[in-house]
Design a protein around this motif. Structure first.
Motif, PDB file in Angstrom:
ATOM      1  N   ILE A  28       4.570  13.799 -20.545  1.00 37.15           N
ATOM      2  CA  ILE A  28       4.929  12.927 -19.429  1.00 37.15           C
ATOM      3  C   ILE A  28       4.136  11.623 -19.426  1.00 37.15           C
ATOM      4  N   GLU A 213       1.991  12.902  -1.782  1.00 41.87           N
ATOM      5  CA  GLU A 213       2.318  11.503  -2.014  1.00 41.87           C
ATOM      6  C   GLU A 213       1.541  10.549  -1.109  1.00 41.87           C
ATOM      7  N   ALA A 233       3.261  14.244 -13.134  1.00 38.73           N
ATOM      8  CA  ALA A 233       4.567  13.602 -13.282  1.00 38.73           C
ATOM      9  C   ALA A 233       4.990  12.931 -11.979  1.00 38.73           C
ATOM     10  N   GLN A 234       4.770  13.607 -10.875  1.00 36.61           N
ATOM     11  CA  GLN A 234       5.076  13.052  -9.560  1.00 36.61           C
ATOM     12  C   GLN A 234       4.222  11.810  -9.299  1.00 36.61           C
ATOM     13  N   ILE A 236       2.897   9.764 -11.524  1.00 39.16           N
ATOM     14  CA  ILE A 236       3.336   8.663 -12.387  1.00 39.16           C
ATOM     15  C   ILE A 236       4.550   7.963 -11.784  1.00 39.16           C
ATOM     16  N   LYS A 237       5.507   8.733 -11.298  1.00 38.31           N
ATOM     17  CA  LYS A 237       6.699   8.142 -10.666  1.00 38.31           C
ATOM     18  C   LYS A 237       6.325   7.346  -9.416  1.00 38.31           C
ATOM     19  N   LEU A 238       5.394   7.884  -8.634  1.00 42.53           N
ATOM     20  CA  LEU A 238       4.987   7.192  -7.411  1.00 42.53           C
ATOM     21  C   LEU A 238       4.240   5.904  -7.750  1.00 42.53           C
ATOM     22  N   ARG A 239       3.440   5.921  -8.792  1.00 47.25           N
ATOM     23  CA  ARG A 239       2.734   4.702  -9.201  1.00 47.25           C
ATOM     24  C   ARG A 239       3.717   3.628  -9.640  1.00 47.25           C
ATOM     25  N   GLN A 240       4.760   4.039 -10.345  1.00 45.71           N
ATOM     26  CA  GLN A 240       5.794   3.081 -10.741  1.00 45.71           C
ATOM     27  C   GLN A 240       6.445   2.445  -9.510  1.00 45.71           C
ATOM     28  N   ARG A 241       6.714   3.266  -8.496  1.00 42.30           N
ATOM     29  CA  ARG A 241       7.288   2.752  -7.249  1.00 42.30           C
ATOM     30  C   ARG A 241       6.318   1.811  -6.550  1.00 42.30           C
TER      31      ARG A 241
END
Length: 250
Positions: A28, A213, A233-234, A236-241
Motif C-alpha cells: 500500500i 480519522e 491504508a486508511q 494514506i487515503k486521508l492524507r491524500q484528501r
C-alpha cells in the motif's frame, strides 16, 4: 509531509508482526513500518510484541523460554483470522529479507522490547544484524527503555533512535536533554493534551497509536513528523484528501 508508519505492520487488517502484515504495508506504499523484537532462548531476534506468546499465538509461555525452531511450531495468525493460520512468528532476519525482496525503500523502525524484561546482549545482537549488510530501506531503533537507547547509541551512534513513551511534562524536558534520540514517540492520548509543550520540543514527534480519522486529521493539521497507525491504508487515503484540500485553498 506527515509520514505514516504501519504499526506492527498493517495490524488492523492483518495479524500483527507477521510477514503478511509487513508485505501488505509495502504493497500500500507506507512511509514507515514499525515492529517489535525480543530475544529467544537460542539468542535469535524474533518479531512479536509481547514478552509471552499467549496473546498472538496458540502457544503459552515467555518468548525467551523457546528456541526459534520451537516458536516456529506455533500459529501466529489464526487468532486474527483462520485465513492466516499458516503465519508464524518471524525472525528479524526473515523480515529484513522480505523487505529487501520487495524493494521496500521507506523506514523500518525496530522497537527493542526491554521495558518489561531484560534481554542481556539484545542491543549487541541487533546492531550486529543491522550492520551485517546495506539495506535498501532506512533503519531506526526505538524503545521505551532509556538504558537500551543509551546502549544502542554507544554501539551504533549513526542509526537514528526514538524514545517511545506514555508521556509527561518531565518526558518533554528530558527528551530535549537526551542526546541519544532524534525523535520522541508519545502516546496519542497524551499528545492531544500537550500541544503547547510539544511546540517547544526540539525533537521530532511521532505519536502512537492513531487509528480514527479525526485523530489522523489532527496529526496532519499539527504537522507532526509522522504517526503510527494500525490502519495505514486508511491513513494514506486521508492524507491524500487532506493535501487536496490544502492545495485547493492556495
Amino acid at each position: 509531509m506527515t509520514k505514516i508508519f504501519a504499526h506492527r505492520g498493517s495490524s488492523g487488517t492483518h495479524p500483527e508482526n507477521t510477514l503478511i502484515s509487513f508485505a501488505e504495508s509495502v504493497r500500500i506504499g507506507v512511509d514507515g513500518i514499525e515492529l517489535d523484537v525480543h530475544l529467544t532462548k537460542d539468542g535469535e531476534l524474533v518479531v512479536i510484541h509481547d514478552e509471552t506468546i499467549n496473546r498472538t499465538t496458540n502457544g503459552k509461555g515467555l518468548v525467551s523460554e523457546y528456541t526459534v525452531a520451537e516458536l516456529k511450531t506455533f500459529d501466529a495468525g489464526g487468532w486474527f483470522s483462520l485465513h492466516y493460520e499458516q503465519e508464524t512468528i518471524p525472525t528479524l532476519t526473515e523480515v529484513l529479507g522480505l523487505l529487501t525482496e520487495l524493494d521496500y525503500q521507506g523506514t523500518l523502525t525496530i522497537k527493542v522490547k526491554t521495558d518489561q524484561k531484560e534481554y542481556p546482549g539484545i542491543e549487541e545482537t541487533l546492531v550486529r544484524t543491522i550492520k551485517n549488510k546495506d539495506w535498501p530501506f532506512v533503519v531506526n531503533y526505538s524503545s521505551f527503555n532509556l538504558v537500551t537507547l543509551q546502549r544502542l547509541a554507544e554501539l551504533d551512534p549513526v542509526t537514528p533512535k526514538a524514545w517511545q513513551t506514555i508521556g509527561s511534562v518531565v518526558t518533554i524536558a528530558f527528551a530535549n536533554y537526551f542526546t541519544a534520540i532524534e525523535r520522541i514517540e508519545p502516546n496519542f492520548s497524551w499528545f492531544i493534551q500537550s500541544e503547547a509543550e510539544l511546540i517547544e520540543l526540539e525533537k521530532r514527534v511521532c505519536p502512537w497509536t492513531v487509528n480514527s480519522e479525526p485523530e489522523m486529521w489532527m496529526c496532519f493539521e499539527r504537522k507532526v513528523a509522522g504517526f503510527h497507525t494500525d490502519y495505514p491504508a486508511q491513513a494514506i487515503k486521508l492524507r491524500q484528501r487532506y493535501e487536496r484540500e490544502q492545495f485547493s485553498f492556495v
